[in-house]
Structure formats: structure tokens, C-alpha cells
Design an enzyme around this catalytic site. Structure first.
Site, mmCIF file in Angstrom:
data_model
loop_
_atom_site.group_PDB
_atom_site.id
_atom_site.type_symbol
_atom_site.label_atom_id
_atom_site.label_comp_id
_atom_site.label_asym_id
_atom_site.label_seq_id
_atom_site.Cartn_x
_atom_site.Cartn_y
_atom_site.Cartn_z
ATOM 1 N N TYR A 47 -76.587 -18.519 -95.026
ATOM 2 C CA TYR A 47 -76.378 -19.930 -94.692
ATOM 3 C C TYR A 47 -75.791 -20.045 -93.291
ATOM 4 O O TYR A 47 -76.280 -20.830 -92.459
ATOM 5 C CB TYR A 47 -75.439 -20.582 -95.710
ATOM 6 C CG TYR A 47 -75.033 -21.992 -95.337
ATOM 7 C CD1 TYR A 47 -75.933 -23.044 -95.468
ATOM 8 C CD2 TYR A 47 -73.761 -22.267 -94.839
ATOM 9 C CE1 TYR A 47 -75.568 -24.342 -95.118
ATOM 10 C CE2 TYR A 47 -73.390 -23.551 -94.494
ATOM 11 C CZ TYR A 47 -74.290 -24.582 -94.633
ATOM 12 O OH TYR A 47 -73.931 -25.861 -94.271
ATOM 13 N N SER A 81 -73.186 -26.802 -88.931
ATOM 14 C CA SER A 81 -72.042 -26.573 -89.817
ATOM 15 C C SER A 81 -71.007 -25.723 -89.098
ATOM 16 O O SER A 81 -71.344 -24.931 -88.200
ATOM 17 C CB SER A 81 -72.502 -25.851 -91.087
ATOM 18 O OG SER A 81 -71.404 -25.335 -91.813
#
Length: 253
Positions: free
Chosen positions: A161, A148
């Protein structure tokens, strides 16, 4: 685009029940690859496999929980029984559960680490021998880790995250040093704002509203955009490794 080089490949895609995983599996199958669909939601992947088969592709639904090594190992055995060894593995399964670290949500932290990082490692453990064997036989072998933009861009309240994705990107770099000399390509793909189910896991109303505002302001990537990049990456000549790619919507800085 079409990718004829994929017609001989045997692919494993985790998180294949929806989003980028489903889009990637569909595109690989449309280009002739045999695709094993790994996910927890049996009904979704069975229906998806039937859809791919009806369209002329080849797909196998394999129920698997990547937070459980025995489940992953059983999935690998099922793939081997049906298709033989895999030469293309897409580590796509992941979860995004943002909240301030001060909230102390150990349940969320554990789930993200166990899925986004350790889950990817479990899959790598199960299929590395397949990839190295394929490469030793002179075939193309690919490990693709879907990371990501959060791996290196700071978003408030997404600390854990982002840390899991930074670890996955770093793992990809380290694995290139281990597997590259054995002719296994390792690629990290870092999407920016993408329209998938991932945001639906958020249970913080303020962060849900914030993410909704981003989607309202920025035309997001579709899952198919990321799938196309993955298909392009793994269809290059076997001596070419597109090792680290960031893909963003044009309006995302």
C-alpha cells in the site's frame, strides 16, 4: 470556508461514492462547481447526485471502474456529453489491503497497484487533454492526486500500500514537470489517519485491531477535513500551485 472561485469549475471526482471522494464532491458542488461523480457503486452515486441536486447543486452520477480503461473512457465521454471538458480532476479512488509481504497475497498487491496507481493513470489519460485545453484558454486547471502519509512513513505490513502511494506522490512530482509549463497545476495530498471506509477492506484481524487502537488513541481527521484542504488548494489563483501537502490529526506524529 466558502470558495467562490469554484463556481465556474467542472470537476471530476473518482471514488465519489463515500469517504473523502464524497466529501470533496459535496463541497465542490456546494461552492457552485459542476461535479461528475465517478465510482463503481451506481446506486450510491445516483442517490448522492440526487442529494446534491436537491440542495441546489449540480452533479452527474457516472458509473466507472478505474481498473478498466474502456470504462474510464466511457465515463469521460459521459462527462463531456453532459458538462463539456473538465478543468478539475480529483484522483481519489483507492484501496488499502495491508498484510505481511511474506503472506504472498498477489491478489491484494495486484488490486492495490491497479487501483491506486494504474487507476489514477487511466483517469489522467482520459482527462489530460481537457486540463491542458482549459489552461491554454486561460482558465484554471487542476489535477489533484490523493496519496497518503504512507507514501513516506513506514507502517509494518503496509509495504505494498505504501509503495503504491509513494509512486502516486512521485508521479505527481513528475507530472508537475510535464504539465506545469502548460499551466496545469498538479497537487499531491497526503492524509494521515482519516475516518473513512478504507479500513473496512482489511481482512487481517490483528491489523484491524491495530487500526482500531489508533482510532481510539488519536482523534482522526474527518473526510470533510481533507475535502476542505482540496477545495482550498484548487481555489488559489491559477499561478499558485500548492504542490504537496501532508495533513495529519494533531496528535499523530
Amino acid at each position: 470556508m466558502s470558495y467562490p472561485a469554484l463556481a465556474t469549475r467542472t470537476a471530476v471526482v473518482t471514488g465519489a461514492a463515500s469517504g473523502m471522494g464524497a466529501a470533496t464532491a459535496r463541497l465542490l458542488a456546494a461552492n457552485g462547481a459542476r461535479v461528475a461523480l465517478l465510482a463503481r457503486r451506481t446506486d450510491r452515486i445516483e442517490a448522492f447526485a440526487a442529494e446534491i441536486t436537491a440542495a441546489g447543486g449540480r452533479a452527474l452520477a457516472v458509473t466507472a471502474d478505474i481498473t478498466d480503461q474502456s470504462s474510464v473512457d466511457e465515463a469521460a465521454a459521459a462527462v463531456h456529453d453532459a458538462y463539456g471538458p473538465a478543468d478539475l480532476v480529483v484522483n481519489n479512488a483507492g484501496v488499502m489491503l495491508p498484510n505481511p509481504v511474506a503472506d504472498g497475497r498477489i491478489d491484494e498487491w495486484t488490486r492495490m497497484v491497479d487501483t491506486n496507481l494504474t487507476g489514477a493513470l487511466r483517469t489522467i489519460r482520459a482527462f489530460t487533454a481537457d486540463l491542458t485545453s482549459a489552461a491554454a484558454d486561460g482558465r484554471t486547471a487542476d489535477l489533484v492526486n490523493v496519496s497518503s502519509i504512507g507514501a513516506h512513513v513506514v507502517f509494518p505490513d503496509y509495504a505494498v500500500y505504501g509503495a503504491t502511494k509513494a509512486a502516486l506522490t512521485q508521479l505527481s512530482a513528475a507530472l508537475r514537470a510535464e504539465l506545469g509549463p502548460r499551466d496545469v497545476r498538479v497537487s499531491a495530498i497526503e492524509p494521515g489517519l482519516t475516518d473513512t471506509e478504507l479500513g473496512g477492506h482489511i481482512d487481517n484481524p490483528a491489523l484491524q485491531e491495530q487500526l482500531g487502537g489508533m482510532f481510539a488513541a488519536i482523534p482522526a481527521l474527518a473526510a470533510e477535513d481533507v475535502a476542505d484542504l482540496i477545495a482550498y488548494t484548487v481555489s488559489r489563483p491559477r499561478h499558485v500551485n500548492l504542490r504537496h501537502q501532508v495533513v495529519l490529526p494533531t496528535r499523530q506524529a
